[in-house]
Motif scaffolding. Sequence first.
Motif, PDB file in Angstrom:
ATOM      1  N   THR A   1      -7.902  -5.747   4.982  1.00  0.00           N
ATOM      2  CA  THR A   1      -6.442  -5.744   4.864  1.00  0.00           C
ATOM      3  C   THR A   1      -5.795  -5.024   6.037  1.00  0.00           C
ATOM      4  O   THR A   1      -4.788  -5.485   6.588  1.00  0.00           O
ATOM      5  CB  THR A   1      -6.028  -5.070   3.543  1.00  0.00           C
ATOM      6  OG1 THR A   1      -6.601  -5.787   2.453  1.00  0.00           O
ATOM      7  CG2 THR A   1      -4.520  -5.057   3.392  1.00  0.00           C
ATOM      8  N   ALA A   2      -6.367  -3.891   6.448  1.00  0.00           N
ATOM      9  CA  ALA A   2      -5.797  -3.118   7.558  1.00  0.00           C
ATOM     10  C   ALA A   2      -5.773  -3.930   8.835  1.00  0.00           C
ATOM     11  O   ALA A   2      -4.791  -3.903   9.587  1.00  0.00           O
ATOM     12  CB  ALA A   2      -6.601  -1.827   7.758  1.00  0.00           C
ATOM     13  N   VAL A   3      -6.848  -4.669   9.106  1.00  0.00           N
ATOM     14  CA  VAL A   3      -6.897  -5.508  10.309  1.00  0.00           C
ATOM     15  C   VAL A   3      -5.811  -6.576  10.260  1.00  0.00           C
ATOM     16  O   VAL A   3      -5.108  -6.825  11.248  1.00  0.00           O
ATOM     17  CB  VAL A   3      -8.289  -6.153  10.454  1.00  0.00           C
ATOM     18  CG1 VAL A   3      -8.288  -7.200  11.560  1.00  0.00           C
ATOM     19  CG2 VAL A   3      -9.346  -5.084  10.755  1.00  0.00           C
ATOM     20  N   ALA A   4      -5.653  -7.204   9.101  1.00  0.00           N
ATOM     21  CA  ALA A   4      -4.649  -8.263   8.964  1.00  0.00           C
ATOM     22  C   ALA A   4      -3.232  -7.712   9.121  1.00  0.00           C
ATOM     23  O   ALA A   4      -2.392  -8.320   9.799  1.00  0.00           O
ATOM     24  CB  ALA A   4      -4.803  -8.952   7.610  1.00  0.00           C
ATOM     25  N   LEU A   5      -2.962  -6.561   8.515  1.00  0.00           N
ATOM     26  CA  LEU A   5      -1.623  -5.979   8.620  1.00  0.00           C
ATOM     27  C   LEU A   5      -1.324  -5.541  10.050  1.00  0.00           C
ATOM     28  O   LEU A   5      -0.191  -5.705  10.537  1.00  0.00           O
ATOM     29  CB  LEU A   5      -1.480  -4.801   7.659  1.00  0.00           C
ATOM     30  CG  LEU A   5      -1.566  -5.121   6.168  1.00  0.00           C
ATOM     31  CD1 LEU A   5      -1.384  -3.856   5.336  1.00  0.00           C
ATOM     32  CD2 LEU A   5      -0.546  -6.179   5.759  1.00  0.00           C
ATOM     33  N   ASP A   6      -2.320  -4.987  10.734  1.00  0.00           N
ATOM     34  CA  ASP A   6      -2.121  -4.600  12.131  1.00  0.00           C
ATOM     35  C   ASP A   6      -1.802  -5.812  12.999  1.00  0.00           C
ATOM     36  O   ASP A   6      -0.975  -5.740  13.915  1.00  0.00           O
ATOM     37  CB  ASP A   6      -3.361  -3.888  12.673  1.00  0.00           C
ATOM     38  CG  ASP A   6      -3.411  -2.421  12.261  1.00  0.00           C
ATOM     39  OD1 ASP A   6      -2.366  -1.876  11.865  1.00  0.00           O
ATOM     40  OD2 ASP A   6      -4.504  -1.833  12.342  1.00  0.00           O
TER      41      ASP A   6
END
Length: 227
Positions: free
Chosen positions: A12-17
Amino acid sequence: MILDMEDPAAVTAVALDYLIDTIQVCRADFGFAAPSDETYTPLLVNYNQSTDPPRCNDARYSNRAAVFRKAWSCRKPVTCDAVDLDPKLRDVREEFTSIESKSILFQQLDFLGRPVGMMCLDFTTHPHVWSASEQEKTFLFAKDFFGPIVMLSKHWSDRSRSLADMRRPSDSELDVIRLVADGLDYHEIAEALGKSPRTVENQLRNARLSLQAANRAELIRKCEVWL
């Protein structure tokens, strides 16, 4: 780019970044949710370091609010260019103005046609008119990448936790289970392994009990990782 598929938060963090960098929003969050839930609680909130927006990691929103109901009913993004004026936010306006949201976009995520989560992007420095291009990029990213990959990650995470809680069958039990998977009956397995049919039956029963498998088919499925 390397993703840890057993860690939904990392995925999720990669996608949000990516969304923050691509659209230059100030904040982006995602939460596992469904239309029937009472509240929407983000699993993760990422921040654009260049704009340093207010933190809202503990935020909770009513999933019954008008804007969330609309977002759950649409596959495309639901946008609010002016948080302080948009009528769609009438019943949650205070929550968003308290974290200094000026403009916000809501995008549901689905997997195989089933809604699995919600994503919110917002600007805190100034009001922003969401362009057709920004909306289309967000929609395609959610449909083609974010929804599927976050659900696959959750699946592997849940599977890993389940495996960690299960007792691995003994090598002797696995020998029996392999032959069951090949379609052999008790007598054929006993002959192949030089055991009595009763021993084979007991080993299968013990393996089923330890793995809480209701039948042979479920036992084989749960043992796939070891076979």
